[in-house]
Motif scaffolding. Structure first.
Motif, PDB file in Angstrom:
ATOM      1  N   GLY A 831      19.987 -31.482  44.964  1.00  0.00           N
ATOM      2  CA  GLY A 831      18.876 -30.683  45.466  1.00  0.00           C
ATOM      3  C   GLY A 831      17.803 -30.403  44.450  1.00  0.00           C
ATOM      4  N   ALA A 832      17.717 -31.208  43.383  1.00  0.00           N
ATOM      5  CA  ALA A 832      16.676 -31.034  42.365  1.00  0.00           C
ATOM      6  C   ALA A 832      15.613 -32.096  42.576  1.00  0.00           C
ATOM      7  N   ALA A 833      14.823 -31.948  43.624  1.00  0.00           N
ATOM      8  CA  ALA A 833      13.887 -33.002  44.042  1.00  0.00           C
ATOM      9  C   ALA A 833      12.794 -33.254  43.011  1.00  0.00           C
ATOM     10  N   GLU A 834      12.268 -32.180  42.399  1.00  0.00           N
ATOM     11  CA  GLU A 834      11.143 -32.354  41.477  1.00  0.00           C
ATOM     12  C   GLU A 834      11.560 -33.142  40.235  1.00  0.00           C
ATOM     13  N   ILE A 835      12.695 -32.765  39.638  1.00  0.00           N
ATOM     14  CA  ILE A 835      13.145 -33.481  38.439  1.00  0.00           C
ATOM     15  C   ILE A 835      13.599 -34.891  38.818  1.00  0.00           C
ATOM     16  N   SER A 836      14.146 -35.058  40.017  1.00  0.00           N
ATOM     17  CA  SER A 836      14.507 -36.390  40.492  1.00  0.00           C
ATOM     18  C   SER A 836      13.286 -37.291  40.549  1.00  0.00           C
ATOM     19  N   ALA A 837      12.148 -36.740  41.000  1.00  0.00           N
ATOM     20  CA  ALA A 837      10.914 -37.527  41.048  1.00  0.00           C
ATOM     21  C   ALA A 837      10.472 -37.925  39.639  1.00  0.00           C
ATOM     22  N   GLU A 838      10.682 -37.009  38.646  1.00  0.00           N
ATOM     23  CA  GLU A 838      10.348 -37.352  37.262  1.00  0.00           C
ATOM     24  C   GLU A 838      11.231 -38.493  36.766  1.00  0.00           C
ATOM     25  N   ALA A 839      12.535 -38.452  37.111  1.00  0.00           N
ATOM     26  CA  ALA A 839      13.440 -39.533  36.717  1.00  0.00           C
ATOM     27  C   ALA A 839      13.018 -40.851  37.347  1.00  0.00           C
ATOM     28  N   PHE A 861      10.650 -34.249  30.441  1.00  0.00           N
ATOM     29  CA  PHE A 861      11.791 -34.432  31.337  1.00  0.00           C
ATOM     30  C   PHE A 861      13.074 -33.898  30.700  1.00  0.00           C
ATOM     31  N   ALA A 862      13.255 -34.205  29.421  1.00  0.00           N
ATOM     32  CA  ALA A 862      14.459 -33.742  28.715  1.00  0.00           C
ATOM     33  C   ALA A 862      14.531 -32.216  28.692  1.00  0.00           C
ATOM     34  N   GLN A 863      13.397 -31.583  28.450  1.00  0.00           N
ATOM     35  CA  GLN A 863      13.379 -30.112  28.413  1.00  0.00           C
ATOM     36  C   GLN A 863      13.752 -29.524  29.770  1.00  0.00           C
ATOM     37  N   ARG A 864      13.145 -30.076  30.842  1.00  0.00           N
ATOM     38  CA  ARG A 864      13.431 -29.528  32.179  1.00  0.00           C
ATOM     39  C   ARG A 864      14.855 -29.841  32.616  1.00  0.00           C
ATOM     40  N   LEU A 865      15.371 -31.011  32.234  1.00  0.00           N
ATOM     41  CA  LEU A 865      16.750 -31.341  32.597  1.00  0.00           C
ATOM     42  C   LEU A 865      17.726 -30.415  31.876  1.00  0.00           C
ATOM     43  N   THR A 866      17.462 -30.130  30.606  1.00  0.00           N
ATOM     44  CA  THR A 866      18.321 -29.222  29.834  1.00  0.00           C
ATOM     45  C   THR A 866      18.273 -27.811  30.423  1.00  0.00           C
ATOM     46  N   GLU A 867      17.068 -27.371  30.784  1.00  0.00           N
ATOM     47  CA  GLU A 867      16.939 -26.048  31.395  1.00  0.00           C
ATOM     48  C   GLU A 867      17.714 -25.984  32.716  1.00  0.00           C
ATOM     49  N   LEU A 868      17.665 -27.052  33.505  1.00  0.00           N
ATOM     50  CA  LEU A 868      18.395 -27.061  34.770  1.00  0.00           C
ATOM     51  C   LEU A 868      19.896 -26.998  34.532  1.00  0.00           C
ATOM     52  N   ALA A 869      20.373 -27.762  33.535  1.00  0.00           N
ATOM     53  CA  ALA A 869      21.801 -27.728  33.221  1.00  0.00           C
ATOM     54  C   ALA A 869      22.221 -26.336  32.768  1.00  0.00           C
ATOM     55  N   ASP A 870      21.375 -25.685  31.966  1.00  0.00           N
ATOM     56  CA  ASP A 870      21.671 -24.314  31.530  1.00  0.00           C
ATOM     57  C   ASP A 870      21.655 -23.354  32.719  1.00  0.00           C
ATOM     58  N   ASN A 871      20.722 -23.548  33.639  1.00  0.00           N
ATOM     59  CA  ASN A 871      20.658 -22.689  34.830  1.00  0.00           C
ATOM     60  C   ASN A 871      21.913 -22.854  35.682  1.00  0.00           C
TER      61      ASN A 871
END
Length: 881
Positions: A831-839, A861-871
């Motif tokens: 359900g992470a559509a925005e980061i999926s579009a970046e990938a 992308f790396a920053q947002r992916l890391t933030e998502l994993a932390d969330n």
């Protein structure tokens, strides 16, 4: 001077290598010069055959039958036909065009030609014996022509007297298909002789340039040696020598290029330059030519079969549109479609031939349209009991057709406006075949055109009705007004036409002030806006949110489909036709079906406890998702992470279906499938259904996978309805237990009303960056499964990111693309559509080899992916994750 290992000085060695390079270059150039001669000969033969075939239909058998003896030359038609032949010779750039018929048992009688010399022109009194000793060419050609075959002179020898000719001859047919006579064209063999003489001159120039280069090289070497002895700077002297040798190598190359230019600028036929360019493109058009010739031969032999099948009209239109969109991708052309929604959705006819007609007409428009628009309009001319008469209009803003060329349009091998259209590929068969296909199905093909402005081809084709349900319909259409904000008038007019046919009230605005004014005039159900107005429209809707409760839904129109967050807007790909517009207004996007039941075991139509399935994917998160989606079917599910392991499992166990990921490190899915198919052939075993599992859902991927040995295709993130279709199709009937008492209902997606049918997430904390409802739906509709997937994502994401960063640093684009592709599907599944579009963007950049773009976007992308994993870790209260 220092000696090398073999006693040669460095200067001698360099001279030797340079001389070898010159010889190699000379040999290569000589080979290509010989090839050029062969290409000119081949092009000349093709020109002769094309002109002869055109001449065979230029004057009809009925007209030629007017002239049998010298007295017939007094007929008024004699000079009229000769004048036409003189114009034909000028158009096709031939010396002579003439006609002869077989006379008696072993003679031929000349009928008429274009010669303006009364002493030399062909007349019916000219009768010659067919003598193999005196005229072997005629003796060879006559039986071939009378058997219905064309003939062309052997180009192996030439007269060198400047008065020889080479010929092409084609049969002229009666109305009943029998051969009446022969049409011949002659051109001077001067063009071939000129080319051969030019090549001889070029070879002499090349030879003397070679000698000059070798002599100059050795002279340069001697000069270098003297200077080297006198100078202490050996390196400087060597540089001077290399510079000299470099100059000497360029000298013959410049001579070769210059002579080549002079040869092309000499007194050649104007078509020669065109032929050279056409030869370069011949490979691209060969398959199309062969197919056209096969179709034409079937039609002429009366063996063309019309095979009716049931087919879906909307699916056919989508397939054709995707093909044509790829052909106009590099042209400044816009495609629009007007499809009548009241057409029957299911038809019965020859789907293959209907598709061929559409592609031929649209492809013809692409060829003759350099810029502007191409339009496809499909309506019904009339309806009868069980039958509909389709009217297909293909319009374009291309070159158009001159009135005097209209009667040539459907002739075989004919191309109108030859001078203007000389650089356009084509055999002249496409429209001929299209017209005959329409006739074979009881229809017709017509054309209207304004020269310089464009053309409209109209096909009428009757089809039986298989399903009377309309092609598209909008529920409560009158209550769903649409406001269109679009400055691309072609798209706006097409969408307005389609909405009007659907019964949906709509207003088009192209100006910012007009849009703002119209937006406030009434409650709109939907706003269709161009993607370039995205920020502006969002700002206006956000401002309205404080003043009114019911905001209109938003669909952004874009020529290339993009992923948009569901909370922001929907994507409406243009050109949009009535089925896609109706789906949008009915709350259905991308054919995804949302179910009313919340328990996953109620979603599938059957269970298969005796079936065994294999899922192959290099991403552990994807494997967990697949297991969750397959769990309700109660089948045994094996998983593995690589192609090699998949091949071994298939050899050791019996599977009903293999779901094979495409992009994997090491052996990918296509390679693994090829090995499995080879193993099946060796043991003559039953074919195992292999379904391609990939995040690439672009047009043409399904066809590619089917051609590589796969049996079916499903894209990630997986649509549960599509999964159900695949399983019910491929699992053997005896292993399926149908859930006949389970009621499956499809519900509308609407942002105005929050549906209780969506999976509940009340027991889970909100996690920033995730659409958790969508994530649960994508992973099997169970919170427990979703939690496992999130946990695996948290573990897998940093590892994948590290691999991507290392791959980018080392330039290993293959590894980078594979991992970006994997992250794209995983992020979409949770359900992470925005980061999926970046990938997806990073994957595309990797495939294009754009390291600069990767370097610019990867850190964000790396920053947002890391933030998502932390969330994810914080949201689930797992500090140990």
């Amino acid at each position: 001077m220092k000696k090398g290992k073999f006693g040669l000085s460095k200067a001698s060695f360099i001279s030797f290598v340079s001389a070898i390079m010159i010889v190699v270059v000379s040999v290569v150039v000589t080979v290509y010069m010989n090839r050029t001669v062969k290409m000119v000969e081949t092009a000349t033969q093709n020109h002769l055959l094309a002109a002869a075939r055109a001449a065979s239909t230029f004057i009809t058998a009925e007209e030629l039958d007017l002239f049998h003896d010298e007295g017939d030359m007094e007929r008024p038609e004699w000079e009229s036909i000769r004048a036409r032949l003189q114009q034909f010779a000028e158009d096709y750039q031939v010396l002579y065009v003439y006609y002869w018929r077989v006379y008696g048992d072993a003679q031929i009688q000349y009928i008429i030609d274009n010669d303006d010399d009364p002493e030399e022109m062909s007349t019916p009194e000219m009768i010659f014996d067919i003598d193999a000793d005196e005229d072997p060419s005629t003796a060879e050609a006559v039986p071939l022509i009378m058997a219905g075959n064309p003939w062309v002179s052997d180009l192996g020898t030439y007269t060198y007297t400047w008065d020889g000719v080479i010929s092409g001859i084609a049969p002229v047919f009666n109305a009943d298909g029998s051969v009446y006579c022969a049409a011949g064209v002659d051109i001077s063999d001067e063009i071939i002789i000129i080319q051969q003489n030019n090549m001889k001159i070029m070879r002499l120039v090349l030879f003397f340039a070679l000698i000059l280069s070798i002599v100059s090289g050795f002279m340069g070497m001697l000069s270098y040696r003297r200077k080297a002895i006198q100078s202490e700077s050996a390196n400087r002297a060597k540089s001077q020598f290399l510079s000299t040798m470099s100059h000497e190598i360029r000298t013959p190359l410049n001579a070769i290029i210059g002579m080549g230019e002079l040869a092309l600028r000499s007194d050649n036929l104007p078509q020669i330059t065109t032929y050279v360019h056409e030869i370069k493109r011949a490979g691209v058009t060969l398959l199309s030519l062969v197919n056209d010739l096969l179709d034409l031969s079937k039609i002429e032999a009366g063996k063309l079969e019309i095979i009716p099948v049931s087919y879906n009209l909307a699916s056919l239109i989508n397939d054709v549109t995707n093909i044509i969109k790829t052909r106009i991708a590099d042209k400044p052309i816009r495609l629009f479609m007007n499809i009548d929604p009241n057409l029957p959705s299911g038809l019965n006819g020859d789907e293959v031939r209907i598709r061929q007609i559409l592609i031929n007409l649209l492809g013809n428009a692409v060829k003759y349209c350099a810029k502007g628009f191409i339009g496809l309009t499909i309506t019904s001319e009339k309806k009868e009991s069980g039958k509909v008469y389709l009217r297909i209009d293909v319009s374009d803003s291309g070159f158009g057709i001159r009135p005097e060329d209209m009667n040539k349009l459907f002739l075989e091998f004919g191309q109108v406006d030859i001078v203007k259209n000389r650089g356009i590929e084509g055999t002249g068969l496409g429209l001929t075949i299209t017209k005959r296909l329409c006739a074979a199905m009881g229809g017709d093909l017509m054309v209207s055109s304004v020269y310089g402005k464009g053309s409209v081809f109209t096909a009428y084709i009757p089809q039986n009705i298989d399903s009377a349900l309309p092609l598209a319909a909008v529920e409560q259409a009158g209550q769903k007004p649409v406001l269109i904000y679009e400055q691309r008038l072609l798209y706006a007019n097409s969408i307005t036409w389609s909405l009007d046919k659907l019964g949906v009230p709509c207003v088009h605005t192209a100006d910012e002030n007009e849009f703002l004014k119209t937006l406030k005039e009434r409650d709109w159900y939907y706003v269709f806006a161009g993607l370039h107005f995205r920020n502006f429209v969002h700002a206006q809707l956000n401002a309205m949110e404080k003043k009114q409760a019911n905001l209109p839904l938003l669909a952004l129109m874009t020529e290339q489909r993009i992923e948009l967050p569901a909370s922001e807007a929907w994507c409406l790909t243009v050109p949009a036709h009535t089925p896609s517009l109706a789906n949008t207004l009915n709350g259905i996007q991308d054919s995804q079906i949302h179910y009313q039941d919340t328990d996953s075991h109620l979603l599938n139509k059957f269970t298969a406890p005796d079936a065994r399935l294999l899922v192959v994917d290099d991403n552990a998160v994807n494997l967990q998702v697949a297991q969750g989606l397959l769990a309700p079917y109660q089948s045994a599910v094996d998983i593995c992470t690589g192609g090699e392991e998949a091949v071994e499992l298939v050899k050791s166990r019996s599977y009903d279906i293999v779901f094979m990921d495409h992009m994997m490190p090491g052996m990918d899915g296509i390679e693994a499938t090829a090995l499995i198919r080879a193993w099946e052939q060796e043991r003559s075993g039953a074919r195992i259904p292999i379904v391609a599992l990939t995040a690439d859902a672009i047009s043409g991927m399904k066809e590619m996978f089917l051609s590589k040995g796969f049996d079916d295709f499903i894209s990630k993130p997986v649509d549960v309805s599509r999964l159900d279709e695949i399983l019910i199709h491929w699992i053997p009937k005896e292993k399926k237990l149908m859930n006949k008492d389970k009621k499956i209902e499809k519900i509308e997606i609407a942002k105005k009303v929050e549906s209780p049918a969506q999976p509940s997430v009340s027991s889970l904390p909100a996690i920033p960056g995730l659409d958790m409802q969508k994530g649960i739906a994508m992973t099997g509709r169970k919170e427990a499964v979703y939690l496992k997937v999130l946990a695996m994502f948290h573990k897998d994401a940093p590892e994948r990111l590290s691999v991507m960063q290392k791959a980018h640093g080392s330039g290993d684009l293959s590894a980078f693309v594979i991992n970006a592709h994997s992250m794209k599907s995983v992020l979409a599944s949770i359900g992470a559509a925005e980061i999926s579009a970046e990938a997806a963007g990073l994957e595309a950049a990797g495939k294009a080899g754009n390291l600069t773009l990767i370097g610019e976007t990867l850190p964000g992308f790396a920053q947002r992916l890391t933030e998502l994993a932390d969330n994810v870790r914080s949201g689930l209260g797992r500090n140990d994750m």
